[in-house]
Design a protein around this motif. Structure first.
Motif, PDB file in Angstrom:
ATOM      1  N   VAL A 279       0.851  -1.190   0.000  1.00 59.61           N
ATOM      2  CA  VAL A 279       0.000   0.000   0.000  1.00 59.61           C
ATOM      3  C   VAL A 279       0.886   1.237   0.000  1.00 59.61           C
ATOM      4  CG1 VAL A 279      -1.787   1.298   1.199  1.00 59.61           C
ATOM      5  CG2 VAL A 279      -1.833  -1.206   1.245  1.00 59.61           C
ATOM      6  N   ARG A 280       0.597   2.144  -0.881  1.00 53.95           N
ATOM      7  CA  ARG A 280       1.269   3.445  -0.877  1.00 53.95           C
ATOM      8  C   ARG A 280       0.331   4.432  -0.201  1.00 53.95           C
ATOM      9  NH1 ARG A 280       3.265   7.110  -6.102  1.00 53.95           N
ATOM     10  NH2 ARG A 280       4.910   8.251  -4.995  1.00 53.95           N
ATOM     11  N   TRP A 281       0.631   4.742   1.053  1.00 52.14           N
ATOM     12  CA  TRP A 281      -0.229   5.614   1.856  1.00 52.14           C
ATOM     13  C   TRP A 281       0.011   7.075   1.503  1.00 52.14           C
ATOM     14  CZ3 TRP A 281      -3.784   2.875   4.286  1.00 52.14           C
ATOM     15  CH2 TRP A 281      -3.489   1.565   4.687  1.00 52.14           C
ATOM     16  N   GLY A 282      -1.080   7.805   1.302  1.00 48.08           N
ATOM     17  CA  GLY A 282      -0.982   9.237   1.040  1.00 48.08           C
ATOM     18  C   GLY A 282      -0.936   9.606  -0.430  1.00 48.08           C
ATOM     19  N   LYS A 283      -1.024   8.614  -1.319  1.00 50.00           N
ATOM     20  CA  LYS A 283      -0.994   8.885  -2.763  1.00 50.00           C
ATOM     21  C   LYS A 283      -2.103   8.116  -3.467  1.00 50.00           C
ATOM     22  CE  LYS A 283       1.933  10.956  -4.557  1.00 50.00           C
ATOM     23  NZ  LYS A 283       2.060  12.396  -4.884  1.00 50.00           N
ATOM     24  N   LYS A 284      -2.524   8.637  -4.619  1.00 49.93           N
ATOM     25  CA  LYS A 284      -3.569   8.000  -5.420  1.00 49.93           C
ATOM     26  C   LYS A 284      -2.996   7.161  -6.557  1.00 49.93           C
ATOM     27  CE  LYS A 284      -6.387  12.149  -4.690  1.00 49.93           C
ATOM     28  NZ  LYS A 284      -7.060  13.290  -5.356  1.00 49.93           N
TER      29      LYS A 284
ATOM     30  N   SER B 195      -1.255  22.300   4.837  1.00 47.97           N
ATOM     31  CA  SER B 195      -2.649  22.341   4.380  1.00 47.97           C
ATOM     32  C   SER B 195      -3.291  20.959   4.378  1.00 47.97           C
ATOM     33  CB  SER B 195      -2.726  22.952   2.975  1.00 47.97           C
ATOM     34  OG  SER B 195      -2.049  22.137   2.036  1.00 47.97           O
ATOM     35  N   LEU B 196      -2.526  19.913   4.676  1.00 46.57           N
ATOM     36  CA  LEU B 196      -3.088  18.568   4.755  1.00 46.57           C
ATOM     37  C   LEU B 196      -3.970  18.388   5.992  1.00 46.57           C
ATOM     38  CD1 LEU B 196       0.021  16.372   3.802  1.00 46.57           C
ATOM     39  CD2 LEU B 196      -2.019  16.748   2.412  1.00 46.57           C
ATOM     40  N   HIS B 197      -3.850  19.250   6.953  1.00 44.30           N
ATOM     41  CA  HIS B 197      -4.549  19.084   8.228  1.00 44.30           C
ATOM     42  C   HIS B 197      -6.058  18.922   8.019  1.00 44.30           C
ATOM     43  CE1 HIS B 197      -4.993  19.173  12.500  1.00 44.30           C
ATOM     44  NE2 HIS B 197      -5.794  20.238  12.473  1.00 44.30           N
ATOM     45  N   ASN B 198      -6.607  17.856   8.644  1.00 46.15           N
ATOM     46  CA  ASN B 198      -8.035  17.518   8.595  1.00 46.15           C
ATOM     47  C   ASN B 198      -8.525  17.087   7.210  1.00 46.15           C
ATOM     48  OD1 ASN B 198      -8.481  17.928  11.331  1.00 46.15           O
ATOM     49  ND2 ASN B 198      -9.037  20.082  11.058  1.00 46.15           N
ATOM     50  N   LYS B 199      -7.631  16.919   6.264  1.00 44.69           N
ATOM     51  CA  LYS B 199      -8.025  16.369   4.964  1.00 44.69           C
ATOM     52  C   LYS B 199      -7.982  14.839   5.035  1.00 44.69           C
ATOM     53  CE  LYS B 199      -8.213  20.363   2.685  1.00 44.69           C
ATOM     54  NZ  LYS B 199      -7.150  20.742   1.754  1.00 44.69           N
TER      55      LYS B 199
ATOM     56  N   CYS C 162       3.880   3.732   6.738  1.00 41.90           N
ATOM     57  CA  CYS C 162       4.817   4.656   6.094  1.00 41.90           C
ATOM     58  C   CYS C 162       4.032   5.580   5.172  1.00 41.90           C
ATOM     59  CB  CYS C 162       5.865   3.862   5.309  1.00 41.90           C
ATOM     60  SG  CYS C 162       7.206   4.887   4.637  1.00 41.90           S
ATOM     61  N   MET C 163       3.908   6.847   5.579  1.00 41.05           N
ATOM     62  CA  MET C 163       3.200   7.837   4.772  1.00 41.05           C
ATOM     63  C   MET C 163       4.152   8.423   3.734  1.00 41.05           C
ATOM     64  SD  MET C 163       0.238   9.286   4.344  1.00 41.05           S
ATOM     65  CE  MET C 163      -0.583   8.912   5.911  1.00 41.05           C
ATOM     66  N   ASP C 164       3.715   8.467   2.493  1.00 37.71           N
ATOM     67  CA  ASP C 164       4.558   8.976   1.418  1.00 37.71           C
ATOM     68  C   ASP C 164       5.062  10.380   1.730  1.00 37.71           C
ATOM     69  OD1 ASP C 164       5.078  10.308  -1.382  1.00 37.71           O
ATOM     70  OD2 ASP C 164       4.958   8.155  -1.778  1.00 37.71           O
ATOM     71  N   GLY C 165       6.324  10.637   1.432  1.00 37.00           N
ATOM     72  CA  GLY C 165       6.919  11.941   1.716  1.00 37.00           C
ATOM     73  C   GLY C 165       6.362  13.058   0.865  1.00 37.00           C
ATOM     74  N   ASP C 166       5.588  12.703  -0.147  1.00 34.24           N
ATOM     75  CA  ASP C 166       4.921  13.699  -0.990  1.00 34.24           C
ATOM     76  C   ASP C 166       3.409  13.493  -0.912  1.00 34.24           C
ATOM     77  OD1 ASP C 166       4.692  15.818  -2.814  1.00 34.24           O
ATOM     78  OD2 ASP C 166       4.715  14.451  -4.530  1.00 34.24           O
ATOM     79  N   ALA C 167       2.915  13.293   0.299  1.00 38.03           N
ATOM     80  CA  ALA C 167       1.504  12.962   0.509  1.00 38.03           C
ATOM     81  C   ALA C 167       0.591  14.073  -0.010  1.00 38.03           C
ATOM     82  CB  ALA C 167       1.250  12.721   1.990  1.00 38.03           C
ATOM     83  N   GLU C 168      -0.613  13.661  -0.428  1.00 37.33           N
ATOM     84  CA  GLU C 168      -1.596  14.579  -0.975  1.00 37.33           C
ATOM     85  C   GLU C 168      -2.951  14.307  -0.323  1.00 37.33           C
ATOM     86  OE1 GLU C 168      -2.145  13.739  -5.137  1.00 37.33           O
ATOM     87  OE2 GLU C 168      -2.029  11.582  -4.813  1.00 37.33           O
TER      88      GLU C 168
END
Length: 238
Positions: free
Chosen positions: A64-69, A136-140, A190-196
């Motif tokens: 799983v790649r967490w934080g990316k689509k 800006s990721l906060h609460n998203k 492990c959350m991706d370092g370029d999370a969206e």
């Protein structure tokens, strides 16, 4: 068993053809047809007992790649979706993050009091964000993608490093996250370092939460670790 009876029949036939004195006789077309049947039987029965060796293109691992689509360019996407899990104050239920597909096949509505599946939200703001991540990721809500890496047989998430050891290939790197120490336990991911973000909505619905982790010296030896530093991570394959 039918197969044993068939084999016994063939043996009896061979004895009758060759004779008890091992004298060879001429075979008729029907005799040869029966022998060919026996050859086919032996071939297929032995083949069924042999292990099937997968081809190189069939071998692969998923992660799983967490934080990316999306998946990295060297992996194929199995499905994309939204990270989810148990509500952060629930006393029972699961304690792991899930990558929920964006095209679910929903069950029927029910009224029992046992909910346990919520979306995941970033708890990463300008005061607590690791470098490289946006405040800006906060609460998203958190997206995720299930990826398959062809030709690999092992996969490993290494906490505390941004690069893999010799012989391993990094699929992606980022930051170790989990739930706050004030709430119920969750696994480390492990959350991706370029999370969206999943989308632009920011409604602060909570659910399962994702906080960046820091190293704490004491029972954790420092050095080599450093106190209060963000914990890096990488997902490696081989």
């Amino acid at each position: 068993m039918p197969t044993n009876s068939f084999a016994i029949t063939i043996v009896a036939f061979v004895v009758s053809v060759y004779g008890h004195d091992c004298t060879k006789y001429s075979l008729t077309p029907s005799d040869q047809s029966l022998i060919d049947m026996m050859k086919h039987y032996l071939h297929t029965s032995r083949k069924a007992d042999c292990p099937v060796t997968p081809s190189q293109q069939d071998i692969g691992v998923t992660y799983v790649r967490w934080g990316k689509k999306t998946c990295p360019g060297n992996s194929e996407i199995v499905y994309t979706g939204q990270a989810g899990g148990n509500f952060y104050t629930n006393k029972g239920g699961g304690s792991n993050y899930l990558c929920l597909p964006s095209d679910p096949e929903n069950g029927r509505a029910n009224s029992y009091d046992n909910d346990g599946l919520y979306g995941a939200e970033y708890e990463i703001d300008s005061r607590s964000k690791p470098p490289g991540l946006s405040g800006s990721l906060h609460n998203k809500e958190v997206p995720c993608a299930v990826c398959r890496r062809k030709g690999k047989v092992s996969i490993l998430m290494i906490p505390g490093r941004k690069s893999c050891y010799t012989g391993w290939k990094s699929e992606y790197s980022g930051f170790l996250v989990s739930q706050s120490k004030s709430y119920n336990s969750m696994e480390y991911i492990c959350m991706d370092g370029d999370a969206e973000p999943l989308d632009n909505r920011s409604s602060n619905d909570d659910g399962v939460l994702c906080y960046p982790m820091r190293a704490k010296c004491g029972s954790l030896r420092c050095p080599p670790y450093k106190d209060n530093t963000e914990v890096l991570c990488t997902v490696c394959t081989k």
